[in-house]
Design a protein around this motif. Structure first.
Motif, short mmCIF file in Angstrom:
data_model
loop_
_atom_site.label_atom_id
_atom_site.label_comp_id
_atom_site.label_asym_id
_atom_site.label_seq_id
_atom_site.Cartn_x
_atom_site.Cartn_y
_atom_site.Cartn_z
N THR A 74 26.23 94.90 29.12
CA THR A 74 27.62 94.64 29.45
C THR A 74 28.47 95.17 28.30
N LEU A 75 29.77 95.29 28.53
CA LEU A 75 30.65 95.79 27.49
C LEU A 75 30.72 94.84 26.30
N GLN A 76 30.43 93.57 26.51
CA GLN A 76 30.49 92.60 25.43
C GLN A 76 29.20 92.51 24.63
N ASP A 77 28.12 93.12 25.08
CA ASP A 77 26.84 93.06 24.36
C ASP A 77 26.95 93.77 23.02
N ASP A 78 26.56 93.08 21.95
CA ASP A 78 26.53 93.67 20.62
C ASP A 78 25.15 94.30 20.43
N VAL A 79 24.99 95.51 20.91
CA VAL A 79 23.69 96.18 20.96
C VAL A 79 23.07 96.33 19.57
N ILE A 80 23.87 96.68 18.58
CA ILE A 80 23.32 96.88 17.24
C ILE A 80 22.82 95.56 16.65
N ASP A 81 23.62 94.51 16.72
CA ASP A 81 23.17 93.22 16.18
C ASP A 81 21.93 92.71 16.91
N VAL A 82 21.91 92.81 18.22
CA VAL A 82 20.74 92.35 18.97
C VAL A 82 19.51 93.16 18.57
N SER A 83 19.64 94.47 18.46
CA SER A 83 18.51 95.32 18.05
C SER A 83 18.02 94.93 16.66
N LEU A 84 18.94 94.69 15.73
CA LEU A 84 18.55 94.29 14.37
C LEU A 84 17.86 92.93 14.37
N ILE A 85 18.36 91.99 15.18
CA ILE A 85 17.72 90.68 15.28
C ILE A 85 16.30 90.83 15.83
N LEU A 86 16.14 91.65 16.86
CA LEU A 86 14.81 91.83 17.45
C LEU A 86 13.84 92.50 16.48
N LEU A 87 14.35 93.42 15.66
CA LEU A 87 13.49 94.12 14.70
C LEU A 87 13.18 93.27 13.46
N PHE A 88 14.18 92.57 12.93
CA PHE A 88 14.01 91.92 11.64
C PHE A 88 14.15 90.41 11.67
N GLY A 89 14.54 89.83 12.79
CA GLY A 89 14.88 88.41 12.84
C GLY A 89 13.73 87.45 12.87
#
Length: 132
Positions: A74-89
């Motif tokens: 969706t337009l509101q999805d923060d793709v970069i933050d979600v990707s970083l959380i999935l990689l490093f969280g």
């Protein structure tokens, strides 16, 4: 370095991407190979029978009941933050958020780029919000 020598950390995706099979290296159900392939390809398939979202953690850690991911954006999805959380969280999405770790010190912040959505997108193309 071969995959067997890498100490992969679990991520918050659980069994969303590839079922409940283990990855052969750790207890991380979603392997590093699967996760990085999905993120690197930057292509999402549409899931018409599920809500459109880049990632919705459902009930959150530790079980993430009802979580869904990569069903669209969706337009509101923060793709970069979600990707970083999935990689490093890590397993709960909170690892590498600047927390103090005994014997290690302060971990770097790797789970956010620090950029937020600053304008509400419109419902019509080109979906641009008012300039600020």
């Amino acid at each position: 370095m071969i995959p067997e020598d890498v100490n992969y950390q679990p991520n918050i995706l659980g069994d969303i991407l590839n079922g409940t099979d283990k990855d052969g290296f750790t207890d991380n159900i979603v392997s590093a190979e699967v996760l990085t392939t999905v993120l690197a390809n930057d292509v999402l398939e549409i899931a018409p029978d599920l809500p459109t979202t880049y990632f919705n953690g459902g009930s959150g850690a530790p079980n993430f009941e009802g979580a869904i991911g990569f069903t669209g954006r969706t337009l509101q999805d923060d793709v970069i933050d979600v990707s970083l959380i999935l990689l490093f969280g890590g397993g709960d999405g909170a690892r590498f958020n600047g927390q103090e770790v005994e014997g290690v010190g302060t971990l770097p912040i790797l789970v956010s780029d620090g950029v937020a959505l600053t304008a509400e997108p419109t419902d019509t193309f080109p979906y641009l919000g008012s300039p600020e």
